[in-house]
Design a protein around this motif. Structure first.
Motif, PDB file in Angstrom:
ATOM      1  N   UNK A 318      -5.209   6.519  -4.066  1.00  0.00           N
ATOM      2  CA  UNK A 318      -6.481   7.044  -3.561  1.00  0.00           C
ATOM      3  C   UNK A 318      -6.227   8.174  -2.576  1.00  0.00           C
ATOM      4  N   UNK A 319      -6.887   9.297  -2.777  1.00  0.00           N
ATOM      5  CA  UNK A 319      -6.801  10.431  -1.849  1.00  0.00           C
ATOM      6  C   UNK A 319      -8.062  10.489  -0.999  1.00  0.00           C
ATOM      7  N   UNK A 320      -7.894  10.492   0.308  1.00  0.00           N
ATOM      8  CA  UNK A 320      -9.018  10.712   1.224  1.00  0.00           C
ATOM      9  C   UNK A 320      -8.742  12.022   1.949  1.00  0.00           C
ATOM     10  N   UNK A 321      -9.461  13.063   1.554  1.00  0.00           N
ATOM     11  CA  UNK A 321      -9.269  14.398   2.109  1.00  0.00           C
ATOM     12  C   UNK A 321     -10.327  14.660   3.165  1.00  0.00           C
ATOM     13  N   UNK A 326      -8.053  21.338   3.251  1.00  0.00           N
ATOM     14  CA  UNK A 326      -7.367  20.675   2.140  1.00  0.00           C
ATOM     15  C   UNK A 326      -7.232  21.613   0.938  1.00  0.00           C
ATOM     16  N   UNK A 327      -6.293  21.291   0.065  1.00  0.00           N
ATOM     17  CA  UNK A 327      -6.137  21.989  -1.197  1.00  0.00           C
ATOM     18  C   UNK A 327      -6.651  21.067  -2.290  1.00  0.00           C
ATOM     19  N   UNK A 328      -7.750  21.425  -2.930  1.00  0.00           N
ATOM     20  CA  UNK A 328      -8.421  20.530  -3.869  1.00  0.00           C
ATOM     21  C   UNK A 328      -7.521  20.134  -5.029  1.00  0.00           C
ATOM     22  N   UNK A 329      -6.753  21.077  -5.542  1.00  0.00           N
ATOM     23  CA  UNK A 329      -5.867  20.770  -6.668  1.00  0.00           C
ATOM     24  C   UNK A 329      -4.828  19.727  -6.268  1.00  0.00           C
ATOM     25  N   UNK A 330      -4.266  19.888  -5.094  1.00  0.00           N
ATOM     26  CA  UNK A 330      -3.245  18.954  -4.616  1.00  0.00           C
ATOM     27  C   UNK A 330      -3.826  17.563  -4.380  1.00  0.00           C
ATOM     28  N   UNK A 331      -4.994  17.511  -3.755  1.00  0.00           N
ATOM     29  CA  UNK A 331      -5.632  16.223  -3.468  1.00  0.00           C
ATOM     30  C   UNK A 331      -5.950  15.476  -4.746  1.00  0.00           C
ATOM     31  N   UNK A 332      -6.446  16.188  -5.747  1.00  0.00           N
ATOM     32  CA  UNK A 332      -6.774  15.555  -7.025  1.00  0.00           C
ATOM     33  C   UNK A 332      -5.514  15.119  -7.763  1.00  0.00           C
ATOM     34  N   UNK A 337      -7.179   9.519 -10.430  1.00  0.00           N
ATOM     35  CA  UNK A 337      -8.151  10.327 -11.166  1.00  0.00           C
ATOM     36  C   UNK A 337      -9.244  10.740 -10.189  1.00  0.00           C
ATOM     37  N   UNK A 338     -10.269  11.431 -10.686  1.00  0.00           N
ATOM     38  CA  UNK A 338     -11.328  11.929  -9.804  1.00  0.00           C
ATOM     39  C   UNK A 338     -12.118  10.811  -9.138  1.00  0.00           C
ATOM     40  N   UNK A 339     -12.120   9.627  -9.743  1.00  0.00           N
ATOM     41  CA  UNK A 339     -12.831   8.495  -9.155  1.00  0.00           C
ATOM     42  C   UNK A 339     -12.079   7.915  -7.962  1.00  0.00           C
ATOM     43  N   UNK A 340     -10.852   8.371  -7.754  1.00  0.00           N
ATOM     44  CA  UNK A 340     -10.035   7.897  -6.639  1.00  0.00           C
ATOM     45  C   UNK A 340      -9.901   8.965  -5.547  1.00  0.00           C
ATOM     46  N   UNK A 355     -17.519   0.768   1.711  1.00  0.00           N
ATOM     47  CA  UNK A 355     -17.892  -0.102   0.601  1.00  0.00           C
ATOM     48  C   UNK A 355     -17.270   0.348  -0.715  1.00  0.00           C
ATOM     49  N   UNK A 356     -17.349   1.651  -1.010  1.00  0.00           N
ATOM     50  CA  UNK A 356     -16.776   2.155  -2.257  1.00  0.00           C
ATOM     51  C   UNK A 356     -15.262   1.960  -2.282  1.00  0.00           C
TER      52      UNK A 356
END
Length: 364
Positions: A318-321, A326-332, A337-340, A355-356
């Motif tokens: 899980x990435x919490x940016x 932040x660099x979006x490509x790196x975080x993803x 996946x995008x849900x994380x 909660x999520x």
């Protein structure tokens, strides 16, 4: 009348929508990284540190939303300013006698966050317990009455836009029908851009999560890794087998270091040192890795490569940016996946994803 004394060293700018960007930039961040690898003390050079690579060396002023006159909707604030030395981004939230919510967004002295505050309009408010209902002194009429004033402080660019008005601690989305038998690794950015107060927000968030878990050799196990210029495994998964012992470690055994952002080394440490049987990794427990960071790493290519290796042993990375750096490509790429992926405005907004996040940790 109360006069707010704010040293502004930037230019107020009108926003056209979306989060603003700081005007303080490096001439070439990638070049700064290469130069620093060749000479790690290069940030001690004045020309390098305050001109060529000002942001890389951590010498940019803090940029905040700036609306020092009370407004009813914080999202209408469309000006920003650069803070001076000893200042941090601040939001003051005031509930009037008739129930209206007023907001002040500003740069404010850091010692205000530690207890003392100037209040709204002509009323001087001294808050010894921030956010609690307390008696205040009206310096004009000398009458006493109760009022609600909360002050939020943060120290990443443009972090003082409120994300939520709730101040109640989050509640667990459980119960989880199959328990939460997980090996959980928190990977915390402790680099210079985070700042000690935001780092404390991250520690508080970990404590909130742990409080909702059953801890033990057959339940949830937790490890914490911090990283900046170097990586530190604060403890392994099998170090603490009870919740009281784990909470004590969270409160006392995690230190903020400052420095650069070697995310790649932290991910490698998780794979080769933490998620291994000798340090408590269990074959029948799912591995969950939670990376909390406020900026891009010093080696994007290596970070992505290490993340891909980590995905082979954990289905839930899980990435919490946090913030605008932040660099979006790196975080993803770090996340499964995008849900994380969680993208937050400030560290003070961490509880909004509680909660999520708990659903991903325990129900994945």
């Amino acid at each position: 009348m109360i006069i707010y004394s704010v040293l502004v060293i930037g230019v107020l700018v009108a926003l056209s929508g979306g989060q603003p960007q700081s005007t303080c930039k490096d001439l070439d961040t990638n070049a700064c990284i290469i130069f620093n690898k060749a000479n790690p003390s290069l940030c001690n050079d004045q020309n390098f540190a305050y001109d060529t690579c000002q942001r890389f060396c951590g010498n940019c002023p803090l940029d905040c939303y700036m609306c020092p006159t009370p407004i009813l909707d914080p999202y209408t604030c469309n000006t920003t300013a650069s803070c001076g030395d000893g200042e941090t981004c601040m939001t003051k939230h005031h509930v009037t006698k008739d129930g209206r919510h007023e907001y002040i967004l500003m740069c404010g002295a850091k010692d205000i966050c530690e207890g003392a505050s100037l209040g709204f309009n002509s009323v001087q408010v001294v808050n010894t317990i921030i956010g609690k209902r307390q008696k205040q002194k009206d310096t004009d009429s000398h009458q006493r009455y109760n009022r609600d004033v909360s002050i939020s402080c943060c120290d990443t660019d443009f972090c003082n836009m409120p994300m939520t008005t709730t101040t109640s601690p989050p509640t667990s989305p459980g119960p989880f029908p199959y328990g939460c038998n997980r090996d959980i690794v928190f990977v915390l950015d402790a680099s210079g851009s985070v700042g000690s107060s935001n780092f404390k927000h991250a520690i508080d968030f970990i404590r909130t999560i742990v409080n909702q878990l059953d801890i033990g050799p057959t339940k949830a196990q937790v490890s914490v890794v911090t990283f900046s210029s170097h990586t530190n495994v604060n403890w392994f998964l099998n170090k603490y087998s009870t919740k009281p012992a784990l909470l004590h470690a969270i409160n006392n055994n995690i230190s903020y270091s400052g420095g650069t952002t070697h995310t790649n080394q932290a991910l490698s440490a998780v794979e080769y040192s933490v998620l291994v049987p000798t340090h408590g990794d269990r074959p029948m427990a799912k591995n969950v890795v939670i990376v909390i960071t406020d900026g891009q790493s010093n080696d994007k290519v290596s970070t992505i490569k290490e993340a891909q290796k980590l995905h082979a042993i954990s289905d839930d990375v899980i990435s919490i940016a946090i913030g605008s750096g932040i660099n979006a490509q790196e975080i993803q790429a770090i996340a499964t996946d995008n849900h994380h992926v969680f993208d937050l405005h400030s560290y003070s907004a961490l509880n909004t994803i509680f909660n999520n996040l708990m659903q991903i940790i325990c129900n994945a």
